[in-house]
Design a protein around this motif. Structure first.
Motif, PDB file in Angstrom:
ATOM      1  N   VAL A   1     -21.060   2.864  -7.131  1.00 44.51           N
ATOM      2  CA  VAL A   1     -20.328   1.814  -6.831  1.00 44.51           C
ATOM      3  C   VAL A   1     -19.904   0.965  -8.025  1.00 44.51           C
ATOM      4  O   VAL A   1     -18.795   0.629  -8.284  1.00 44.51           O
ATOM      5  CB  VAL A   1     -21.257   0.916  -5.965  1.00 44.51           C
ATOM      6  CG1 VAL A   1     -20.233  -0.387  -5.645  1.00 44.51           C
ATOM      7  CG2 VAL A   1     -21.175   1.564  -4.348  1.00 44.51           C
TER       8      VAL A   1
ATOM      9  N   THR B   1     -17.050   2.944  -9.788  1.00 44.54           N
ATOM     10  CA  THR B   1     -15.709   3.177  -9.336  1.00 44.54           C
ATOM     11  C   THR B   1     -15.049   1.954  -8.622  1.00 44.54           C
ATOM     12  O   THR B   1     -13.784   1.779  -8.661  1.00 44.54           O
ATOM     13  CB  THR B   1     -15.790   4.234  -8.033  1.00 44.54           C
ATOM     14  OG1 THR B   1     -16.597   3.684  -7.002  1.00 44.54           O
ATOM     15  CG2 THR B   1     -16.427   5.707  -8.555  1.00 44.54           C
ATOM     16  N   THR B   2     -15.863   0.989  -8.348  1.00 45.99           N
ATOM     17  CA  THR B   2     -15.275  -0.285  -7.643  1.00 45.99           C
ATOM     18  C   THR B   2     -15.117  -1.401  -8.827  1.00 45.99           C
ATOM     19  O   THR B   2     -15.560  -1.139 -10.038  1.00 45.99           O
ATOM     20  CB  THR B   2     -16.029  -0.781  -6.560  1.00 45.99           C
ATOM     21  OG1 THR B   2     -17.059  -1.459  -7.306  1.00 45.99           O
ATOM     22  CG2 THR B   2     -16.464   0.143  -5.604  1.00 45.99           C
TER      23      THR B   2
ATOM     24  N   LEU C   1     -16.151  -4.076  -8.823  1.00 45.13           N
ATOM     25  CA  LEU C   1     -17.388  -4.843  -8.845  1.00 45.13           C
ATOM     26  C   LEU C   1     -18.038  -4.661 -10.270  1.00 45.13           C
ATOM     27  O   LEU C   1     -18.747  -3.798 -10.526  1.00 45.13           O
ATOM     28  CB  LEU C   1     -18.638  -4.106  -7.747  1.00 45.13           C
ATOM     29  CG  LEU C   1     -19.493  -5.321  -7.125  1.00 45.13           C
ATOM     30  CD1 LEU C   1     -20.566  -4.634  -6.192  1.00 45.13           C
ATOM     31  CD2 LEU C   1     -19.895  -6.359  -8.054  1.00 45.13           C
TER      32      LEU C   1
ATOM     33  N   TYR D   1      -4.821  -0.791  -5.270  1.00 41.94           N
ATOM     34  CA  TYR D   1      -6.327  -0.694  -4.660  1.00 41.94           C
ATOM     35  C   TYR D   1      -6.367  -1.775  -3.437  1.00 41.94           C
ATOM     36  O   TYR D   1      -6.908  -1.514  -2.546  1.00 41.94           O
ATOM     37  CB  TYR D   1      -7.416  -1.134  -5.602  1.00 41.94           C
ATOM     38  CG  TYR D   1      -8.909  -0.823  -5.154  1.00 41.94           C
ATOM     39  CD1 TYR D   1      -9.508   0.271  -5.188  1.00 41.94           C
ATOM     40  CD2 TYR D   1      -9.346  -2.179  -4.877  1.00 41.94           C
ATOM     41  CE1 TYR D   1     -10.922   0.079  -4.605  1.00 41.94           C
ATOM     42  CE2 TYR D   1     -10.725  -2.244  -3.956  1.00 41.94           C
ATOM     43  CZ  TYR D   1     -11.425  -0.847  -4.270  1.00 41.94           C
ATOM     44  OH  TYR D   1     -12.617  -0.841  -3.555  1.00 41.94           O
ATOM     45  N   HIS D   2      -5.724  -2.880  -3.845  1.00 41.29           N
ATOM     46  CA  HIS D   2      -5.833  -3.727  -2.666  1.00 41.29           C
ATOM     47  C   HIS D   2      -5.174  -3.499  -1.580  1.00 41.29           C
ATOM     48  O   HIS D   2      -5.539  -3.712  -0.373  1.00 41.29           O
ATOM     49  CB  HIS D   2      -5.387  -5.151  -3.406  1.00 41.29           C
ATOM     50  CG  HIS D   2      -5.560  -6.413  -2.331  1.00 41.29           C
ATOM     51  ND1 HIS D   2      -4.388  -6.956  -1.545  1.00 41.29           N
ATOM     52  CD2 HIS D   2      -6.407  -7.230  -2.226  1.00 41.29           C
ATOM     53  CE1 HIS D   2      -4.870  -7.958  -0.789  1.00 41.29           C
ATOM     54  NE2 HIS D   2      -6.121  -8.172  -1.124  1.00 41.29           N
TER      55      HIS D   2
ATOM     56  N   GLU E   1      -7.166  -0.548   0.185  1.00 42.58           N
ATOM     57  CA  GLU E   1      -8.575  -0.575   0.519  1.00 42.58           C
ATOM     58  C   GLU E   1      -9.279  -2.050   1.066  1.00 42.58           C
ATOM     59  O   GLU E   1      -9.965  -2.046   1.861  1.00 42.58           O
ATOM     60  CB  GLU E   1      -9.571  -0.318  -0.624  1.00 42.58           C
ATOM     61  CG  GLU E   1      -9.327   0.940  -1.449  1.00 42.58           C
ATOM     62  CD  GLU E   1     -10.043   2.260  -0.393  1.00 42.58           C
ATOM     63  OE1 GLU E   1     -10.810   1.671   0.242  1.00 42.58           O
ATOM     64  OE2 GLU E   1      -9.431   3.254  -0.759  1.00 42.58           O
ATOM     65  N   SER E   2      -8.320  -2.990   0.913  1.00 43.18           N
ATOM     66  CA  SER E   2      -8.729  -4.321   1.170  1.00 43.18           C
ATOM     67  C   SER E   2      -9.031  -4.539   2.677  1.00 43.18           C
ATOM     68  O   SER E   2     -10.009  -5.063   3.051  1.00 43.18           O
ATOM     69  CB  SER E   2      -7.709  -5.267   1.027  1.00 43.18           C
ATOM     70  OG  SER E   2      -6.817  -5.290   1.739  1.00 43.18           O
TER      71      SER E   2
ATOM     72  N   LEU F   1     -12.566  -3.785   3.188  1.00 49.70           N
ATOM     73  CA  LEU F   1     -13.855  -4.488   2.316  1.00 49.70           C
ATOM     74  C   LEU F   1     -14.111  -5.510   3.297  1.00 49.70           C
ATOM     75  O   LEU F   1     -13.449  -6.483   4.325  1.00 49.70           O
ATOM     76  CB  LEU F   1     -12.977  -5.369   1.357  1.00 49.70           C
ATOM     77  CG  LEU F   1     -12.908  -4.090  -0.046  1.00 49.70           C
ATOM     78  CD1 LEU F   1     -12.147  -5.027  -1.025  1.00 49.70           C
ATOM     79  CD2 LEU F   1     -14.095  -3.462  -0.489  1.00 49.70           C
TER      80      LEU F   1
ATOM     81  N   ARG G   1     -13.266  -9.291  -0.195  1.00 49.38           N
ATOM     82  CA  ARG G   1     -11.931  -9.155  -0.515  1.00 49.38           C
ATOM     83  C   ARG G   1     -11.305 -10.603  -1.345  1.00 49.38           C
ATOM     84  O   ARG G   1     -10.446 -10.327  -2.030  1.00 49.38           O
ATOM     85  CB  ARG G   1     -11.258  -8.927   0.898  1.00 49.38           C
ATOM     86  CG  ARG G   1      -9.973  -8.246   0.720  1.00 49.38           C
ATOM     87  CD  ARG G   1      -8.970  -8.513   2.116  1.00 49.38           C
ATOM     88  NE  ARG G   1      -8.488  -9.785   2.458  1.00 49.38           N
ATOM     89  CZ  ARG G   1      -8.360 -10.547   3.490  1.00 49.38           C
ATOM     90  NH1 ARG G   1      -9.095  -9.989   4.615  1.00 49.38           N
ATOM     91  NH2 ARG G   1      -8.264 -11.587   3.450  1.00 49.38           N
TER      92      ARG G   1
ATOM     93  N   PHE H   1     -12.172 -10.229  -4.714  1.00 48.13           N
ATOM     94  CA  PHE H   1     -11.352  -9.231  -5.518  1.00 48.13           C
ATOM     95  C   PHE H   1     -10.002  -9.903  -5.917  1.00 48.13           C
ATOM     96  O   PHE H   1      -9.318  -9.948  -6.909  1.00 48.13           O
ATOM     97  CB  PHE H   1     -11.433  -8.388  -4.825  1.00 48.13           C
ATOM     98  CG  PHE H   1     -10.405  -7.105  -5.330  1.00 48.13           C
ATOM     99  CD1 PHE H   1     -10.875  -6.393  -6.299  1.00 48.13           C
ATOM    100  CD2 PHE H   1      -9.153  -6.721  -4.770  1.00 48.13           C
ATOM    101  CE1 PHE H   1     -10.060  -5.223  -6.880  1.00 48.13           C
ATOM    102  CE2 PHE H   1      -8.277  -5.720  -5.426  1.00 48.13           C
ATOM    103  CZ  PHE H   1      -8.905  -5.061  -6.627  1.00 48.13           C
TER     104      PHE H   1
END
Lengths: 184, 184
Positions: free
Chosen positions: A30, A33-34, A36, B139-140, B143-144, B147, B152, B155
């Motif tokens: 995590v 890759t994210t 975060l 990515y948003h 993947e959002s 999340l 989200r 992010f």
DNA sequence: CAAATCATGTAACCCGTTACATGATTCT
DNA sequence: AGAATCATGTAACGGGTTACATGATTTG
């Protein structure tokens, strides 16, 4: 004597395995890759951290049958610690020096804080930001002429960033207010 | 074997005493009182750092007459080290994990880099930001929806912050371009 | 003269970094 | 079968935090 309190990395781990139980390796992935962000995913960081959390009684591990894999989950104490951390009142110093941690907290609030606690987080965040931005702008008015050009420009970027955060706060508050209404 | 390279705190100190020679206490006061952020001003941080820099030959101290006060100034090697650090090419990882350091660098560039070096710093900063923001937005999009709400939103705050930095970059570039013209 | 500020340092502790090390499982 | 990835750990090192400690100088 007060027990050493967990680091923000520790809380990041707690938050992640609260979302769902994970292995050390899973946590590493995590962080790798994210977005975060910031937190290091190296084994020398994660595994010792998990050991600490074990010793503090905040997590437990279920070794899966075959052996190698260790899946960690929160204990009751762990969930309480996480919740406490999330519900802490925000201070101005947090805004000055620990912005990232504030967003880490926000990101993990989903199902651990009540709607009113989330709203309070956002409103005090907003108020402190407004106040802090005012301080910065005052400083800018008074001192900027004495600063070297690059220092001044960097400082202005700082102000712009805080303003963006303030905007985000207000937008998010509106969203939450709307959502609250729709639930009635 | 490659000599341990200075930390970003070390460079912050180098930058400050390049602006003007200072005592350890003077440096502490800067970190305490100015927005020149994050860095700790505690004696346990500053004095050992100065010792390190002494040992590396990057700074020297002139003890003032009476005794107690120690005024530090850069050596030639120190100025070179600082300049090198300032002129380093920016990498995407810097943007992801060391934004603050990039602004620290920018803030100290005034009289140590050429105008073209400054412009290059800003243009690559801008280009990398554009690229990174695109990645984040991709990515948003993808993947959002998976999340949690708070994840989200946090992010999205990240993206907004990078956009603010990009705006600042472009504005600053324009300013520099204009200044360059006026000097002809 | 007392209090605040200037001024410099040391020492314990601990987290995070870096590097090293090992073995199982999965993919091609 | 070999390569990549999964998976977990240890050990040295170092920088930053915190706390302790001391004395000079300035200010009210």
């Amino acid at each position: 004597m007060t027990k050493k309190q967990p680091t923000s990395l520790d809380y990041a781990i707690l938050g992640l395995i609260h979302q769902e139980p994970r292995t050390g390796y899973g946590i590493r992935k995590v962080f790798e890759t994210t977005a975060l962000g910031n937190y290091s995913s190296s084994p020398g960081t994660i595994y010792p951290a998990l050991k600490r959390l074990l010793k503090l009684g905040l997590v437990e591990s279920k070794p899966t049958k075959a052996g190698k894999k260790n899946v960690f989950h929160l204990t009751v104490a762990g969930e309480k610690a996480l919740q406490n951390w999330l519900a802490q009142p925000i201070l101005q110093t947090d805004i000055e020096k620990k912005n990232d941690e504030l967003f880490l907290r926000f990101a993990f609030m989903d199902d651990l804080l009540s709607q009113s606690q989330k709203m309070e987080f956002l409103t005090t965040f907003r108020d402190l930001l407004q106040n802090y931005i005012q301080q910065l702008e005052h400083y800018h008015q008074v001192e900027s002429s004495h600063l070297p050009l690059h220092g001044r420009l960097a400082f202005e970027h700082g102000i712009a960033t805080y303003k963006t955060t303030l905007d985000w706060c207000e937008k998010t508050l509106q969203l939450f207010t709307k959502m609250g209404k729709n639930e009635n």
